[in-house]
Design a protein around this motif. Structure first.
Motif, PDB file in Angstrom:
ATOM      1  N   TYR A 114      37.444  45.217  57.014  1.00 55.92           N
ATOM      2  CA  TYR A 114      38.453  46.410  56.850  1.00 55.92           C
ATOM      3  C   TYR A 114      39.359  45.755  55.651  1.00 55.92           C
ATOM      4  N   GLU A 115      39.769  44.544  55.970  1.00 59.84           N
ATOM      5  CA  GLU A 115      40.848  43.751  55.183  1.00 59.84           C
ATOM      6  C   GLU A 115      40.010  43.800  53.373  1.00 59.84           C
ATOM      7  N   ALA A 116      38.897  43.362  53.751  1.00 63.54           N
ATOM      8  CA  ALA A 116      38.259  42.957  52.413  1.00 63.54           C
ATOM      9  C   ALA A 116      38.256  44.385  51.486  1.00 63.54           C
ATOM     10  N   THR A 117      37.963  45.421  52.350  1.00 59.74           N
ATOM     11  CA  THR A 117      37.768  46.759  51.580  1.00 59.74           C
ATOM     12  C   THR A 117      39.259  47.098  51.108  1.00 59.74           C
ATOM     13  N   LEU A 118      40.185  47.133  51.902  1.00 58.85           N
ATOM     14  CA  LEU A 118      41.618  47.132  51.278  1.00 58.85           C
ATOM     15  C   LEU A 118      41.802  46.300  50.199  1.00 58.85           C
ATOM     16  N   ARG A 119      41.450  45.194  49.842  1.00 56.17           N
ATOM     17  CA  ARG A 119      41.670  44.047  48.715  1.00 56.17           C
ATOM     18  C   ARG A 119      40.743  44.658  47.742  1.00 56.17           C
ATOM     19  N   PHE A 120      39.771  45.213  47.980  1.00 53.02           N
ATOM     20  CA  PHE A 120      38.904  45.649  46.795  1.00 53.02           C
ATOM     21  C   PHE A 120      39.728  47.042  46.146  1.00 53.02           C
ATOM     22  N   ILE A 121      40.097  48.069  46.968  1.00 54.19           N
ATOM     23  CA  ILE A 121      40.789  49.079  46.582  1.00 54.19           C
ATOM     24  C   ILE A 121      42.021  48.656  45.668  1.00 54.19           C
ATOM     25  N   ASN A 122      42.922  47.785  46.357  1.00 52.49           N
ATOM     26  CA  ASN A 122      44.166  47.341  45.893  1.00 52.49           C
ATOM     27  C   ASN A 122      43.862  46.696  44.597  1.00 52.49           C
ATOM     28  N   GLY A 123      42.782  45.812  44.490  1.00 51.58           N
ATOM     29  CA  GLY A 123      42.161  45.124  43.011  1.00 51.58           C
ATOM     30  C   GLY A 123      41.846  46.342  42.095  1.00 51.58           C
ATOM     31  N   SER A 124      41.280  47.356  42.431  1.00 46.21           N
ATOM     32  CA  SER A 124      40.739  48.436  41.625  1.00 46.21           C
ATOM     33  C   SER A 124      41.906  48.984  40.864  1.00 46.21           C
ATOM     34  N   VAL A 125      42.914  49.351  41.569  1.00 39.87           N
ATOM     35  CA  VAL A 125      43.983  50.170  41.366  1.00 39.87           C
ATOM     36  C   VAL A 125      44.667  49.216  40.354  1.00 39.87           C
ATOM     37  N   ARG A 126      45.042  48.226  40.751  1.00 38.81           N
ATOM     38  CA  ARG A 126      45.683  47.184  39.964  1.00 38.81           C
ATOM     39  C   ARG A 126      44.994  46.812  38.544  1.00 38.81           C
ATOM     40  N   THR A 127      43.815  46.879  38.444  1.00 39.51           N
ATOM     41  CA  THR A 127      43.031  46.869  37.266  1.00 39.51           C
ATOM     42  C   THR A 127      43.127  48.129  36.443  1.00 39.51           C
ATOM     43  N   MET A 128      43.101  49.194  36.885  1.00 36.05           N
ATOM     44  CA  MET A 128      43.392  50.360  36.211  1.00 36.05           C
ATOM     45  C   MET A 128      44.797  50.457  35.670  1.00 36.05           C
ATOM     46  N   LEU A 129      45.742  50.037  36.702  1.00 34.19           N
ATOM     47  CA  LEU A 129      47.158  50.142  36.112  1.00 34.19           C
ATOM     48  C   LEU A 129      47.321  49.187  34.865  1.00 34.19           C
ATOM     49  N   ASP A 130      46.776  48.004  35.022  1.00 27.18           N
ATOM     50  CA  ASP A 130      46.775  47.109  33.755  1.00 27.18           C
ATOM     51  C   ASP A 130      46.213  47.653  32.863  1.00 27.18           C
ATOM     52  N   ALA A 131      45.056  48.506  32.847  1.00 27.38           N
ATOM     53  CA  ALA A 131      44.505  48.987  31.779  1.00 27.38           C
ATOM     54  C   ALA A 131      45.271  49.860  31.116  1.00 27.38           C
ATOM     55  N   ILE A 132      45.707  50.757  31.770  1.00 29.66           N
ATOM     56  CA  ILE A 132      46.765  51.979  31.308  1.00 29.66           C
ATOM     57  C   ILE A 132      48.067  51.298  30.745  1.00 29.66           C
ATOM     58  N   LYS A 133      48.741  50.202  31.201  1.00 29.24           N
ATOM     59  CA  LYS A 133      49.762  49.438  30.644  1.00 29.24           C
ATOM     60  C   LYS A 133      49.345  48.764  29.306  1.00 29.24           C
ATOM     61  N   GLY A 134      48.386  48.432  29.290  1.00 30.31           N
ATOM     62  CA  GLY A 134      48.022  47.676  27.974  1.00 30.31           C
ATOM     63  C   GLY A 134      47.666  48.846  26.959  1.00 30.31           C
ATOM     64  N   GLN A 135      47.104  49.995  27.108  1.00 31.51           N
ATOM     65  CA  GLN A 135      47.034  51.221  26.062  1.00 31.51           C
ATOM     66  C   GLN A 135      48.404  51.599  25.492  1.00 31.51           C
ATOM     67  N   SER A 136      49.395  51.495  26.516  1.00 34.25           N
ATOM     68  CA  SER A 136      50.675  52.319  26.115  1.00 34.25           C
ATOM     69  C   SER A 136      51.575  51.272  25.468  1.00 34.25           C
ATOM     70  N   GLN A 137      51.264  50.197  25.428  1.00 37.36           N
ATOM     71  CA  GLN A 137      51.854  49.064  24.595  1.00 37.36           C
ATOM     72  C   GLN A 137      51.708  48.920  23.180  1.00 37.36           C
TER      73      GLN A 137
END
Length: 137
Positions: A114-137
């Motif tokens: 369960y914890e591993a799944t939560l970490r995977f989801i958090n990592g995926s969202v963080r990666t997507m947010l980093d990609a979005i932030k990188g495009q806007s700069q």
């Protein structure tokens, strides 16, 4: 990119929901370890996850009420179809089939996953947010 990300999150969210349901089931078995005649339950997690993800997010079938006195049906959890009776590892005089060693091991294993799944989801969202932030700069 967005549909792929959505598919990954849909799969992981289904897995998270099923893991939570499995944890509830194991906790119920542990809570009833001293209840005479209690029959332990277990879930076929792999099959439940296959069925949940194969549906592709399709809406569940609804029941039609033909009279005002009929009760409103609530959706059963996806895991409900995949519950089965746990095979007793040893006989007991009171008919209880809960094996505390098996339940503790299953509880710990499921909690880690369960914890591993939560970490995977958090990592995926963080990666997507980093990609979005990188495009806007």
């Amino acid at each position: 990119m967005i549909p792929r990300f959505s598919q990954v999150l849909d799969f992981q969210s289904q897995a998270l929901l099923l893991r939570a349901e499995r944890q509830r089931l194991i906790a119920s078995n542990i809570a009833n370890a001293d209840t005479p005649g209690y029959q332990a339950r277990e879930m076929d997690f792999a099959q439940a996850l296959r069925d949940a993800t194969a549906a592709g997010g399709a809406a569940p079938a609804t029941l039609q009420r033909t009279a005002a006195t009929h009760l409103v049906a609530t959706a059963a959890p996806a895991a409900g179809r995949h519950l089965r009776w746990a095979a007793p590892s040893q006989t007991s005089l009171d008919g209880n089939t809960v094996d505390m060693d098996r339940e503790r091991a299953s509880f710990a294993d499921n909690a880690v996953k369960y914890e591993a799944t939560l970490r995977f989801i958090n990592g995926s969202v963080r990666t997507m947010l980093d990609a979005i932030k990188g495009q806007s700069q």
